[in-house]
Design an enzyme around this catalytic site. Structure first.
Site, PDB file in Angstrom:
ATOM      1  N   LYS A 215      34.080 -72.204 114.158  1.00  0.00           N
ATOM      2  CA  LYS A 215      34.677 -73.433 114.680  1.00  0.00           C
ATOM      3  C   LYS A 215      36.177 -73.467 114.426  1.00  0.00           C
ATOM      4  CE  LYS A 215      34.351 -78.400 115.009  1.00  0.00           C
ATOM      5  NZ  LYS A 215      33.776 -79.667 114.530  1.00  0.00           N
TER       6      LYS A 215
ATOM      7  N   ASN B 149      43.861 -76.799 119.194  1.00  0.00           N
ATOM      8  CA  ASN B 149      44.378 -78.107 118.792  1.00  0.00           C
ATOM      9  C   ASN B 149      45.901 -78.169 118.833  1.00  0.00           C
ATOM     10  OD1 ASN B 149      42.426 -80.401 117.538  1.00  0.00           O
ATOM     11  ND2 ASN B 149      41.429 -78.412 117.485  1.00  0.00           N
TER      12      ASN B 149
END
Length: 339
Positions: A204, A212
């Site tokens: 992840k 991001n």
């Protein structure tokens, strides 16, 4: 089973309702209008065209709750050090701390093995506050995959996903991790026990690391970032640097870079959490997702030129918006870990 969810926002609220329905003695720590709404009207979850409202004990004062079997941390990772002291009344001799946070958890090098065994990570645990006051032996890893949103005070909407892989730092199937998995399954959640939870954490983090900050800098959604050759190449370079670090630390990446990026792009026009925080004027989760990888690169002697560049840009962007303060520099000397 007594279980406290510390940070009953979008994910914490979803977990709270589902575990409550499974018969777990759940309590919630929250604040502000969201807390007041839950006190007055219960916690409402909108899921699968159904509305579920649960009356769950909730407070902003953990001393009211006493020691728990499990404390599930559902806060943004950068805010955890500031509430460690407030968590102390929840901790009994056998309390487990479940880190349902983004990035690397404070206990990462507990029972890791090798030259970095027992090493706190400054960018996620400044001053080793969590390591010393929560204790690495309490840690259980948890990766959050569902997408949820607080749509109104006291109201959480579930968009997709129900998977929360969990695992012990040493990979064992302990009684406490087994009981937690079973309770979550009874609440309609998938909580498979992983024998190497760090691999799942990195999978992840690998996407969060690049997608991001790129989204915060460009305001692009996942499909655009991964579909544009230029931004996809920046992401690819960041992931390649991170993979070299992970390899040094014994991480197994079960998919390659292109497949990981394709999977992110398939989510569609999704605005990442970092971009949402920038838009809404909330502190940005830069250190647990990006700076931490730079710090690990320094630890194991792996250069991170692309990560360094993107990190510098997103740090400055966040500072200008008043949503971030740079941490003190981590140790700069390389501490080589054998391949």
């Amino acid at each position: 089973m007594k279980l406290c969810i510390y940070g009953a926002g979008a994910i914490g609220g979803y977990l709270g309702v589902q575990l409550h329905r499974a018969g777990v003695e759940v309590s919630l720590v929250a604040r502000g209008l969201h807390l007041e709404a839950m006190r007055q009207n219960g916690l409402t979850l909108k899921i699968d065209d159904e509305t579920r409202t649960a009356r769950i004990r909730c407070t902003d004062n953990p001393t009211e709750l006493g020691p728990q079997d499990y404390v599930v941390i559902c806060l943004k990772a950068h805010s955890v050090p500031g509430v460690v002291e407030a968590m102390q009344p929840l901790l009994g001799p056998e309390t487990a701390v479940v880190t349902a946070v983004n990035g690397l958890p404070y206990w990462y090098f507990h029972r890791h093995g090798g030259p970095l065994e027992g090493r706190p990570i400054e960018t996620v645990d400044p001053g080793a506050v969590q390591w010393n006051r929560l204790g690495p032996q309490r840690g259980i890893g948890c990766i959050v995959y569902p997408a949820t949103e607080v749509v109104a005070p006291g109201v959480v909407e579930h968009h997709y996903g129900d998977k929360f892989p969990i695992g012990e730092p040493d990979g064992s199937r302990s009684a406490r991790v087994t009981a937690l998995s079973e309770a979550m399954a009874a609440g309609g959640l998938q909580a498979p026990i992983r024998d190497n939870i760090r691999d799942e954490i990195w999978l992840k983090l690998w996407g969060n690391l690049c997608l991001n900050p790129i989204s915060a800098l460009t305001h692009a959604t996942l499909d655009v970032i991964t579909g544009d050759p230029s931004t996809r190449d920046v992401a690819r370079r960041m992931m390649a640097e991170a993979q070299t670090i992970g390899d040094k630390l014994g991480v197994h990446f079960r998919v390659d870079i292109e497949r990981r990026l394709d999977g992110a792009g398939a989510v569609g026009a999704h605005r990442t959490s970092m971009l949402q925080d920038l838009d809404r004027g909330r502190p940005m989760e830069i250190d647990p997702l990006v700076t931490v990888v730079q710090e690990l690169g320094r630890m194991v002697g792996v250069p991170t030129p692309t990560i360094d560049t993107v990190l510098a840009l997103v740090q400055q962007r966040a500072e200008i918006a008043g949503l971030y303060s740079r941490p003190a520099p981590a140790r700069s000397e390389p501490e080589l870990v054998p391949a």
